[in-house]
Structures are given as structure tokens and as C-alpha cells.
Design a protein around this motif. Structure first.
Motif, PDB file in Angstrom:
ATOM      1  N   PHE A 122       2.720  61.775  59.807  1.00 56.12           N
ATOM      2  CA  PHE A 122       2.157  60.575  60.428  1.00 56.12           C
ATOM      3  C   PHE A 122       3.179  59.441  60.399  1.00 56.12           C
ATOM      4  CE2 PHE A 122       0.264  56.400  59.999  1.00 56.12           C
ATOM      5  CZ  PHE A 122      -0.491  56.320  61.162  1.00 56.12           C
ATOM      6  N   TRP A 123       3.804  59.253  59.222  1.00 57.15           N
ATOM      7  CA  TRP A 123       4.753  58.151  59.059  1.00 57.15           C
ATOM      8  C   TRP A 123       6.033  58.407  59.843  1.00 57.15           C
ATOM      9  CZ3 TRP A 123       2.284  54.148  57.380  1.00 57.15           C
ATOM     10  CH2 TRP A 123       1.166  54.323  56.567  1.00 57.15           C
ATOM     11  N   ILE A 124       6.436  59.654  59.955  1.00 57.12           N
ATOM     12  CA  ILE A 124       7.607  59.995  60.766  1.00 57.12           C
ATOM     13  C   ILE A 124       7.313  59.721  62.236  1.00 57.12           C
ATOM     14  CG2 ILE A 124       9.059  61.907  61.570  1.00 57.12           C
ATOM     15  CD1 ILE A 124       8.725  63.098  58.690  1.00 57.12           C
ATOM     16  N   ALA A 125       6.139  60.133  62.708  1.00 55.18           N
ATOM     17  CA  ALA A 125       5.765  59.885  64.103  1.00 55.18           C
ATOM     18  C   ALA A 125       5.695  58.384  64.385  1.00 55.18           C
ATOM     19  CB  ALA A 125       4.424  60.554  64.415  1.00 55.18           C
ATOM     20  N   LEU A 126       5.122  57.631  63.453  1.00 50.57           N
ATOM     21  CA  LEU A 126       5.052  56.176  63.623  1.00 50.57           C
ATOM     22  C   LEU A 126       6.454  55.575  63.674  1.00 50.57           C
ATOM     23  CD1 LEU A 126       3.469  53.544  63.793  1.00 50.57           C
ATOM     24  CD2 LEU A 126       3.368  53.541  61.275  1.00 50.57           C
ATOM     25  N   THR A 127       7.333  56.043  62.800  1.00 47.85           N
ATOM     26  CA  THR A 127       8.711  55.549  62.782  1.00 47.85           C
ATOM     27  C   THR A 127       9.418  55.866  64.095  1.00 47.85           C
ATOM     28  OG1 THR A 127       8.846  55.718  60.386  1.00 47.85           O
ATOM     29  CG2 THR A 127      10.935  55.743  61.595  1.00 47.85           C
ATOM     30  N   LEU A 128       9.240  57.079  64.602  1.00 45.25           N
ATOM     31  CA  LEU A 128       9.851  57.437  65.891  1.00 45.25           C
ATOM     32  C   LEU A 128       9.306  56.564  67.015  1.00 45.25           C
ATOM     33  CD1 LEU A 128       9.953  61.329  65.571  1.00 45.25           C
ATOM     34  CD2 LEU A 128      11.880  59.722  65.416  1.00 45.25           C
ATOM     35  N   ALA A 129       8.015  56.282  66.994  1.00 48.38           N
ATOM     36  CA  ALA A 129       7.419  55.396  68.001  1.00 48.38           C
ATOM     37  C   ALA A 129       8.024  53.994  67.893  1.00 48.38           C
ATOM     38  CB  ALA A 129       5.902  55.347  67.836  1.00 48.38           C
ATOM     39  N   LEU A 130       8.217  53.514  66.679  1.00 48.47           N
ATOM     40  CA  LEU A 130       8.815  52.191  66.494  1.00 48.47           C
ATOM     41  C   LEU A 130      10.253  52.161  67.001  1.00 48.47           C
ATOM     42  CD1 LEU A 130       7.467  51.403  62.907  1.00 48.47           C
ATOM     43  CD2 LEU A 130       6.798  50.238  65.022  1.00 48.47           C
ATOM     44  N   LEU A 131      10.977  53.255  66.823  1.00 48.33           N
ATOM     45  CA  LEU A 131      12.369  53.325  67.269  1.00 48.33           C
ATOM     46  C   LEU A 131      12.501  53.349  68.793  1.00 48.33           C
ATOM     47  CD1 LEU A 131      13.753  55.855  64.643  1.00 48.33           C
ATOM     48  CD2 LEU A 131      14.420  53.443  64.880  1.00 48.33           C
ATOM     49  N   LEU A 132      11.446  53.754  69.486  1.00 47.35           N
ATOM     50  CA  LEU A 132      11.501  53.862  70.951  1.00 47.35           C
ATOM     51  C   LEU A 132      11.595  52.510  71.660  1.00 47.35           C
ATOM     52  CD1 LEU A 132       8.865  56.642  71.729  1.00 47.35           C
ATOM     53  CD2 LEU A 132      11.363  56.793  71.936  1.00 47.35           C
ATOM     54  N   PHE A 133      11.020  51.492  71.064  1.00 50.68           N
ATOM     55  CA  PHE A 133      10.917  50.207  71.735  1.00 50.68           C
ATOM     56  C   PHE A 133      11.852  49.174  71.107  1.00 50.68           C
ATOM     57  CE2 PHE A 133       6.904  52.454  72.093  1.00 50.68           C
ATOM     58  CZ  PHE A 133       6.783  52.536  73.475  1.00 50.68           C
ATOM     59  N   ARG A 134      12.552  48.469  71.961  1.00 53.03           N
ATOM     60  CA  ARG A 134      13.541  47.500  71.481  1.00 53.03           C
ATOM     61  C   ARG A 134      12.923  46.484  70.526  1.00 53.03           C
ATOM     62  NH1 ARG A 134      17.293  43.248  74.585  1.00 53.03           N
ATOM     63  NH2 ARG A 134      18.915  43.269  72.995  1.00 53.03           N
ATOM     64  N   ARG A 135      11.723  46.041  70.832  1.00 52.83           N
ATOM     65  CA  ARG A 135      11.062  45.009  70.030  1.00 52.83           C
ATOM     66  C   ARG A 135      10.748  45.478  68.607  1.00 52.83           C
ATOM     67  NH1 ARG A 135       5.670  43.232  72.293  1.00 52.83           N
ATOM     68  NH2 ARG A 135       4.835  43.487  70.238  1.00 52.83           N
TER      69      ARG A 135
END
Length: 180
Positions: free
Chosen positions: A40-53
Motif C-alpha cells: 500500500f505504502w509503495i503504491a502510494l509513494t509511486l503515485a506521489l512520484l508521478l505528479f510534480r506537485r
């Protein structure tokens, strides 16, 4: 040390006998599985990395979780080699499949708090608070399902927060706030 283990065993049996119920078994099992392998935390981290903001927060989370993985799963679990409570206590019934690694510290808890504390320190508070609540629920679920002693969970919390603090403080020196 044996007195502490005895107390912890009694606490786990108390949870099993007086707190577990059909209405909570499903939700607590679901919550505990959110922490499986840190996915879950890895997926969330990858999602956060996708967006510049949100990339900076994602970078900080990734660093905290890698540091946590090295300390928890590579070092501490193998050095301490604490046996799981259900392997010691015949009367303790677990609600999930048996784990195949050592008990101390709780990897689910450590990973959850590494990510959640990082989010709390680097993102708007409402997101950080939500992440910390989820991390706490995952930590408590490890006791509820019977796979960790309370000190395993406490140790995981401490290791996770420490890994997050080290990663955040180190990266703040090298990743200025304006960097994407």
C-alpha cells in the motif's frame, strides 16, 4: 525479560478472548493486509512520484522506506530473531496466514510509520494525520490478528519514525523545497 514476554502473551490472549469479535475480524484482517510487504505504502509513494506537485514527498517516502527496510528486515529481524507469538503460545489463534520471518520489529508497523511520518512531516497536515491514523490502525491490527507481541509493534513504530526522520532531515539538506 521473561516477565515481559509473559505479560505480552497475556495481553495477546486478552485481545483474543475479550476484544476479537466477528464484526471486527474482517475489517482488522483487511487493515493488516494493507501493510503486506509494504505494498500500500509503495503504491502510494509511486503515485506521489508521478505528479510534480507531490514528487518531493514521494522521494522522501521512498528514501524513508528503503532505510527502514534495511534496518528492519535486513538487520534487526535477523540479529534479534524473535520467534512469533503463535509459535510459542499454543492457545493463541491467528486470523491470517503464518508469517515466514522473525517477529521483532513489526515490519508492517515499521514500514507504515516510515511512510506515514514522512508524509506527516512533508505534506499538508491533513494528509499526514490521515496517514498516521492508518499506520496506527495497521500497527494495532498486528496485535489483533495475533502475529506480533506489543513490543514488536512498539519497536516497529520507533524504527519507522526514526527512519523517516533520518531520511527527511538528510534529504531536506540536499533537496531544496523548490526542487521538483
Amino acid at each position: 525479560m521473561q516477565a515481559l514476554s509473559s505479560f505480552e502473551g497475556k495481553l495477546l490472549l486478552f485481545i483474543q478472548e475479550h476484544i476479537r469479535c466477528a464484526a471486527l475480524d474482517g475489517p482488522m484482517t483487511f487493515v493488516t493486509h494493507l501493510g503486506d510487504s509494504g505494498l500500500f505504502w509503495i503504491a502510494l509513494t509511486l503515485a506521489l512520484l508521478l505528479f510534480r506537485r507531490t514528487r518531493r514527498v514521494g522521494l522522501f517516502c521512498a528514501a524513508a522506506m528503503v532505510l527502514n527496510l534495511l534496518v528492519t528486515n535486513v538487520a534487526l529481524k535477523n540479529i534479534i530473531q524473535r520467534i512469533r507469538p503463535y509459535d510459542v503460545m499454543d492457545s493463541l489463534k491467528i486470523l491470517v496466514a503464518p508469517e515466514h520471518d522473525f517477529s521483532f520489529p513489526s515490519g508492517h508497523t515499521a514500514c507504515s510509520f516510515a511512510a506515514a511520518w514522512t508524509i506527516f512531516r512533508t505534506a499538508p497536515r491533513r494528509y499526514g494525520t490521515t496517514a498516521l491514523v492508518l499506520a496506527a490502525l495497521i500497527a494495532l491490527s498486528r496485535l489483533y490478528v495475533g502475529v506480533h507481541y506489543p513490543t514488536d509493534v512498539l519497536g516497529g513504530l520507533i524504527v519507522g519514525v526514526a527512519a523517516a526522520e533520518l531520511a527527511v532531515r538528510a534529504l531536506m539538506r540536499f533537496a531544496p523545497k523548490t526542487a521538483a
